[in-house]
Design a protein around this motif. Structure first.
Motif, PDB file in Angstrom:
ATOM      1  N   TYR A   1       0.794  -1.234   0.000  1.00 56.21           N
ATOM      2  CA  TYR A   1       0.000   0.000   0.000  1.00 56.21           C
ATOM      3  C   TYR A   1       0.824   1.281   0.000  1.00 56.21           C
ATOM      4  O   TYR A   1       0.548   2.196  -0.761  1.00 56.21           O
ATOM      5  N   PHE A   2       1.814   1.370   0.865  1.00 54.06           N
ATOM      6  CA  PHE A   2       2.470   2.651   1.102  1.00 54.06           C
ATOM      7  C   PHE A   2       3.326   3.132  -0.066  1.00 54.06           C
ATOM      8  O   PHE A   2       3.494   4.330  -0.264  1.00 54.06           O
TER       9      PHE A   2
ATOM     10  N   PHE B   1      -1.278   5.338  -3.198  1.00 58.53           N
ATOM     11  CA  PHE B   1      -2.692   5.423  -2.845  1.00 58.53           C
ATOM     12  C   PHE B   1      -2.914   6.585  -1.883  1.00 58.53           C
ATOM     13  O   PHE B   1      -1.994   7.040  -1.210  1.00 58.53           O
ATOM     14  N   THR B   2      -4.174   7.035  -1.787  1.00 64.59           N
ATOM     15  CA  THR B   2      -4.494   8.104  -0.851  1.00 64.59           C
ATOM     16  C   THR B   2      -4.525   7.553   0.575  1.00 64.59           C
ATOM     17  O   THR B   2      -4.682   6.353   0.790  1.00 64.59           O
ATOM     18  N   ALA B   3      -4.394   8.451   1.532  1.00 69.18           N
ATOM     19  CA  ALA B   3      -4.398   8.043   2.937  1.00 69.18           C
ATOM     20  C   ALA B   3      -5.753   7.463   3.330  1.00 69.18           C
ATOM     21  O   ALA B   3      -5.831   6.511   4.110  1.00 69.18           O
ATOM     22  N   LYS B   4      -6.801   8.017   2.770  1.00 66.24           N
ATOM     23  CA  LYS B   4      -8.145   7.531   3.076  1.00 66.24           C
ATOM     24  C   LYS B   4      -8.328   6.091   2.594  1.00 66.24           C
ATOM     25  O   LYS B   4      -8.861   5.243   3.308  1.00 66.24           O
ATOM     26  N   PHE B   5      -7.849   5.809   1.393  1.00 66.31           N
ATOM     27  CA  PHE B   5      -7.952   4.467   0.829  1.00 66.31           C
ATOM     28  C   PHE B   5      -7.137   3.463   1.651  1.00 66.31           C
ATOM     29  O   PHE B   5      -7.605   2.379   1.988  1.00 66.31           O
ATOM     30  N   ILE B   6      -5.904   3.846   1.993  1.00 67.79           N
ATOM     31  CA  ILE B   6      -5.034   2.954   2.761  1.00 67.79           C
ATOM     32  C   ILE B   6      -5.625   2.692   4.139  1.00 67.79           C
ATOM     33  O   ILE B   6      -5.630   1.554   4.614  1.00 67.79           O
TER      34      ILE B   6
ATOM     35  N   ILE C   1       2.418   8.081   9.332  1.00 70.38           N
ATOM     36  CA  ILE C   1       3.354   7.075   8.810  1.00 70.38           C
ATOM     37  C   ILE C   1       4.054   7.603   7.570  1.00 70.38           C
ATOM     38  O   ILE C   1       5.268   7.440   7.411  1.00 70.38           O
ATOM     39  N   PHE C   2       3.302   8.255   6.685  1.00 68.45           N
ATOM     40  CA  PHE C   2       3.915   8.821   5.483  1.00 68.45           C
ATOM     41  C   PHE C   2       4.962   9.870   5.813  1.00 68.45           C
ATOM     42  O   PHE C   2       6.058   9.863   5.265  1.00 68.45           O
ATOM     43  N   HIS C   3       4.642  10.766   6.721  1.00 63.29           N
ATOM     44  CA  HIS C   3       5.517  11.910   6.974  1.00 63.29           C
ATOM     45  C   HIS C   3       6.668  11.605   7.916  1.00 63.29           C
ATOM     46  O   HIS C   3       7.684  12.297   7.860  1.00 63.29           O
ATOM     47  N   ARG C   4       6.536  10.628   8.753  1.00 63.74           N
ATOM     48  CA  ARG C   4       7.633  10.320   9.672  1.00 63.74           C
ATOM     49  C   ARG C   4       8.444   9.123   9.228  1.00 63.74           C
ATOM     50  O   ARG C   4       9.660   9.193   9.138  1.00 63.74           O
ATOM     51  N   ILE C   5       7.781   8.028   8.929  1.00 62.50           N
ATOM     52  CA  ILE C   5       8.506   6.787   8.658  1.00 62.50           C
ATOM     53  C   ILE C   5       8.909   6.683   7.192  1.00 62.50           C
ATOM     54  O   ILE C   5      10.070   6.428   6.888  1.00 62.50           O
ATOM     55  N   ALA C   6       7.967   6.901   6.284  1.00 62.98           N
ATOM     56  CA  ALA C   6       8.268   6.764   4.862  1.00 62.98           C
ATOM     57  C   ALA C   6       9.271   7.819   4.414  1.00 62.98           C
ATOM     58  O   ALA C   6      10.176   7.536   3.631  1.00 62.98           O
ATOM     59  N   LYS C   7       9.138   9.035   4.909  1.00 60.29           N
ATOM     60  CA  LYS C   7      10.060  10.111   4.562  1.00 60.29           C
ATOM     61  C   LYS C   7      11.473   9.793   5.047  1.00 60.29           C
ATOM     62  O   LYS C   7      12.443   9.960   4.331  1.00 60.29           O
ATOM     63  N   LYS C   8      11.574   9.291   6.270  1.00 58.45           N
ATOM     64  CA  LYS C   8      12.878   8.924   6.823  1.00 58.45           C
ATOM     65  C   LYS C   8      13.483   7.760   6.038  1.00 58.45           C
ATOM     66  O   LYS C   8      14.677   7.717   5.802  1.00 58.45           O
ATOM     67  N   ASN C   9      12.638   6.826   5.619  1.00 56.19           N
ATOM     68  CA  ASN C   9      13.106   5.679   4.842  1.00 56.19           C
ATOM     69  C   ASN C   9      13.675   6.143   3.501  1.00 56.19           C
ATOM     70  O   ASN C   9      14.710   5.653   3.058  1.00 56.19           O
ATOM     71  N   LYS C  10      13.037   7.124   2.856  1.00 59.98           N
ATOM     72  CA  LYS C  10      13.543   7.661   1.597  1.00 59.98           C
ATOM     73  C   LYS C  10      14.859   8.388   1.801  1.00 59.98           C
ATOM     74  O   LYS C  10      15.768   8.297   0.986  1.00 59.98           O
ATOM     75  N   GLU C  11      14.974   9.136   2.898  1.00 56.84           N
ATOM     76  CA  GLU C  11      16.206   9.860   3.188  1.00 56.84           C
ATOM     77  C   GLU C  11      17.368   8.900   3.403  1.00 56.84           C
ATOM     78  O   GLU C  11      18.485   9.151   2.971  1.00 56.84           O
ATOM     79  N   LEU C  12      17.105   7.781   4.063  1.00 51.78           N
ATOM     80  CA  LEU C  12      18.160   6.796   4.274  1.00 51.78           C
ATOM     81  C   LEU C  12      18.589   6.164   2.964  1.00 51.78           C
ATOM     82  O   LEU C  12      19.765   5.885   2.757  1.00 51.78           O
TER      83      LEU C  12
END
Length: 128
Positions: free
Chosen positions: A32-33, A37-42, A62-73
């Motif tokens: 999903y992430f 997809f939109t946050a509402k759908f997920i 989750i998008f702004h804290r975890i996924a963003k940090k994962n992309k930065e890494l």
């Protein structure tokens, strides 16, 4: 590293464990992430699958804290030579070598105490 299951995620949410959003992201990252997809759908899909109330705000978190940090890494782990800044620096270093070979002047850095103490704008200020 152990494999995360849906039961682990459900247990983490029921007991309010601190890393429950990270577990949710790692388990559903590819499904999903990362699909756009939109946050509402997920949130609706995850609530249906897990039988837990997952809100849109939680998905945004989750998008702004975890996924963003994962992309930065991932971008930090990229090869050093592919960075445009490093290409620019290596280009400048090549020019410095070229200039150093053709000029007799050698530049040396000075400490702050070795520079003149006078104000460079003193004459301009007097003329005003």
């Amino acid at each position: 590293m152990s494999i995360i299951t849906k039961e682990d995620i459900i247990h983490a949410f029921q007991t309010n464990q601190r890393k429950r959003n990270l577990l949710l992201y790692t388990f559903y990252k590819d499904t999903y992430f990362s699909q756009g997809f939109t946050a509402k759908f997920i949130a609706a899909k995850l609530s249906k699958e897990l039988g837990l109330p997952i809100s849109e705000n939680m998905v945004f978190l989750i998008f702004h804290r975890i996924a963003k940090k994962n992309k930065e890494l991932k971008t930090a782990a990229a090869p050093i030579n592919s960075s445009p800044i490093n290409k620019f620096i290596s280009h400048l270093q090549g020019k410095e070598k070229f200039k150093a070979n053709h000029s007799s002047e050698v530049f040396e850095f000075k400490n702050a105490d070795e520079y003149p103490k006078s104000n460079p704008f003193e004459q301009v200020l007097k003329n005003i």
